[in-house]
Design a protein around this motif. Structure first.
Motif, PDB file in Angstrom:
ATOM      1  N   VAL A  39       0.849  -1.205   0.000  1.00 55.21           N
ATOM      2  CA  VAL A  39       0.000   0.000   0.000  1.00 55.21           C
ATOM      3  C   VAL A  39       0.878   1.246   0.000  1.00 55.21           C
ATOM      4  CG1 VAL A  39      -1.612   1.372   1.380  1.00 55.21           C
ATOM      5  CG2 VAL A  39      -2.019  -1.077   1.046  1.00 55.21           C
ATOM      6  N   ASN A  40       1.872   1.283   0.867  1.00 53.76           N
ATOM      7  CA  ASN A  40       2.772   2.438   0.906  1.00 53.76           C
ATOM      8  C   ASN A  40       3.492   2.626  -0.418  1.00 53.76           C
ATOM      9  OD1 ASN A  40       2.080   3.107   3.535  1.00 53.76           O
ATOM     10  ND2 ASN A  40       3.719   1.868   4.431  1.00 53.76           N
ATOM     11  N   ASP A  41       3.905   1.523  -1.046  1.00 56.52           N
ATOM     12  CA  ASP A  41       4.587   1.629  -2.335  1.00 56.52           C
ATOM     13  C   ASP A  41       3.636   2.111  -3.430  1.00 56.52           C
ATOM     14  OD1 ASP A  41       7.096   1.314  -3.780  1.00 56.52           O
ATOM     15  OD2 ASP A  41       6.037  -0.270  -4.886  1.00 56.52           O
ATOM     16  N   ILE A  42       2.401   1.662  -3.399  1.00 59.33           N
ATOM     17  CA  ILE A  42       1.413   2.119  -4.388  1.00 59.33           C
ATOM     18  C   ILE A  42       1.236   3.636  -4.286  1.00 59.33           C
ATOM     19  CG2 ILE A  42      -1.077   2.128  -4.904  1.00 59.33           C
ATOM     20  CD1 ILE A  42      -0.992  -0.936  -4.289  1.00 59.33           C
ATOM     21  N   TYR A  43       1.122   4.150  -3.071  1.00 59.92           N
ATOM     22  CA  TYR A  43       0.927   5.592  -2.914  1.00 59.92           C
ATOM     23  C   TYR A  43       2.173   6.389  -3.279  1.00 59.92           C
ATOM     24  CZ  TYR A  43      -3.652   4.846  -0.766  1.00 59.92           C
ATOM     25  OH  TYR A  43      -4.963   4.516  -0.527  1.00 59.92           O
ATOM     26  N   LYS A  44       3.360   5.802  -3.105  1.00 61.75           N
ATOM     27  CA  LYS A  44       4.596   6.490  -3.493  1.00 61.75           C
ATOM     28  C   LYS A  44       4.855   6.398  -4.994  1.00 61.75           C
ATOM     29  CE  LYS A  44       6.978   5.732   0.876  1.00 61.75           C
ATOM     30  NZ  LYS A  44       7.892   4.846   1.589  1.00 61.75           N
ATOM     31  N   ASN A  45       4.468   5.279  -5.606  1.00 61.11           N
ATOM     32  CA  ASN A  45       4.776   5.012  -7.013  1.00 61.11           C
ATOM     33  C   ASN A  45       3.546   4.495  -7.759  1.00 61.11           C
ATOM     34  OD1 ASN A  45       7.754   5.305  -6.611  1.00 61.11           O
ATOM     35  ND2 ASN A  45       7.409   3.545  -5.273  1.00 61.11           N
ATOM     36  N   PRO A  46       2.470   5.259  -7.842  1.00 61.21           N
ATOM     37  CA  PRO A  46       1.233   4.743  -8.441  1.00 61.21           C
ATOM     38  C   PRO A  46       1.369   4.318  -9.903  1.00 61.21           C
ATOM     39  CG  PRO A  46       1.064   7.105  -8.044  1.00 61.21           C
ATOM     40  CD  PRO A  46       2.338   6.640  -7.409  1.00 61.21           C
ATOM     41  N   THR A  47       2.265   4.956 -10.656  1.00 64.78           N
ATOM     42  CA  THR A  47       2.409   4.606 -12.073  1.00 64.78           C
ATOM     43  C   THR A  47       3.049   3.234 -12.268  1.00 64.78           C
ATOM     44  OG1 THR A  47       4.506   5.798 -12.201  1.00 64.78           O
ATOM     45  CG2 THR A  47       2.502   7.019 -12.818  1.00 64.78           C
ATOM     46  N   GLU A  64      -9.573  -0.068   3.490  1.00 60.70           N
ATOM     47  CA  GLU A  64      -9.696  -0.018   4.947  1.00 60.70           C
ATOM     48  C   GLU A  64      -8.797   1.049   5.566  1.00 60.70           C
ATOM     49  OE1 GLU A  64     -12.087  -1.407   6.608  1.00 60.70           O
ATOM     50  OE2 GLU A  64     -12.809  -2.622   4.928  1.00 60.70           O
ATOM     51  N   LEU A  65      -7.636   1.258   4.996  1.00 62.47           N
ATOM     52  CA  LEU A  65      -6.757   2.317   5.513  1.00 62.47           C
ATOM     53  C   LEU A  65      -7.353   3.701   5.265  1.00 62.47           C
ATOM     54  CD1 LEU A  65      -3.369   0.692   4.582  1.00 62.47           C
ATOM     55  CD2 LEU A  65      -4.176   1.179   6.909  1.00 62.47           C
ATOM     56  N   ASP A 134      -5.307   5.749  -6.401  1.00 59.03           N
ATOM     57  CA  ASP A 134      -5.278   7.159  -6.030  1.00 59.03           C
ATOM     58  C   ASP A 134      -5.784   7.332  -4.593  1.00 59.03           C
ATOM     59  OD1 ASP A 134      -5.723   9.875  -5.662  1.00 59.03           O
ATOM     60  OD2 ASP A 134      -6.752  10.152  -7.572  1.00 59.03           O
ATOM     61  N   LYS A 135      -4.919   7.754  -3.701  1.00 65.40           N
ATOM     62  CA  LYS A 135      -5.286   7.898  -2.294  1.00 65.40           C
ATOM     63  C   LYS A 135      -6.439   8.882  -2.108  1.00 65.40           C
ATOM     64  CE  LYS A 135      -3.611   8.643   2.353  1.00 65.40           C
ATOM     65  NZ  LYS A 135      -2.487   8.852   3.237  1.00 65.40           N
TER      66      LYS A 135
END
Length: 181
Positions: A39-47, A64-65, A134-135
């Protein structure tokens, strides 16, 4: 307050007392935090990610987060979805959930009547969502869930009741015993 709970995953006995609070979590908590690194990696590197290839447990963690972030900021009096028990207001609702869980193959033991000394939130399960890359979109969808506004006439709600605090099993109402090994 009294409610009904579909007993899934492992049996519980008459008289059992459960506590859900900031330090006593449910299974959702573990499943979410097992996916926290991705999850943290997705938000840092969504592309780097493709939504269509995300595993369902990752989408749940994203959802859930976001739901927890919004709850903490705007609705701290509501139970956390990761520190609660999911229950039903009526025996009929619990019976419907029990049938659904049995149909999808989840181990389903039965239905218990509970006494609850804690907080409650009655929401709409149709407002749950698959987490997005997308957060901000996840936060927007989480706000819609917690706002809990009425649905339009073509989209009836599915009651989802979250409770926390001290919960005691006061009666085993019905045995289902589906998908038990």
């Amino acid at each position: 307050m009294f409610a009904y709970h579909v007993i899934t995953d492992k049996p519980i006995q008459l008289g059992k007392q459960m506590i859900f609070d900031k330090t006593h979590h449910n299974g959702v908590y573990k499943r979410v935090y097992d996916k926290i690194e991705i999850v943290n990696d997705i938000y840092k590197n969504p592309t780097k990610y493709d939504f269509d290839s995300l595993e369902y447990p990752v989408m749940v963690a994203l959802r859930e987060l976001a739901l927890e972030e919004v709850r903490l900021k705007k609705y701290p009096e509501y139970p956390s979805r990761m520190n609660c028990l999911y229950v039903s207001k009526t025996l009929k609702e619990a019976d419907d959930w029990g049938k659904y869980f049995a149909e999808i193959g989840r181990p389903t033991y039965g239905i218990a009547k509970l006494e609850i000394k804690g907080n409650c939130f009655v929401g709409d399960a149709t407002k749950c969502f698959d987490g997005r890359l997308d957060k901000q979109e996840n936060i927007r969808l989480a706000e819609t869930y917690w706002e809990n506004k009425h649905n339009d006439i073509n989209n009836p709600p599915i009651c989802e009741m979250l409770v926390d605090g001290t919960i005691t099993v006061i009666e085993i109402i019905k045995e289902i015993n589906a998908n038990i090994e």
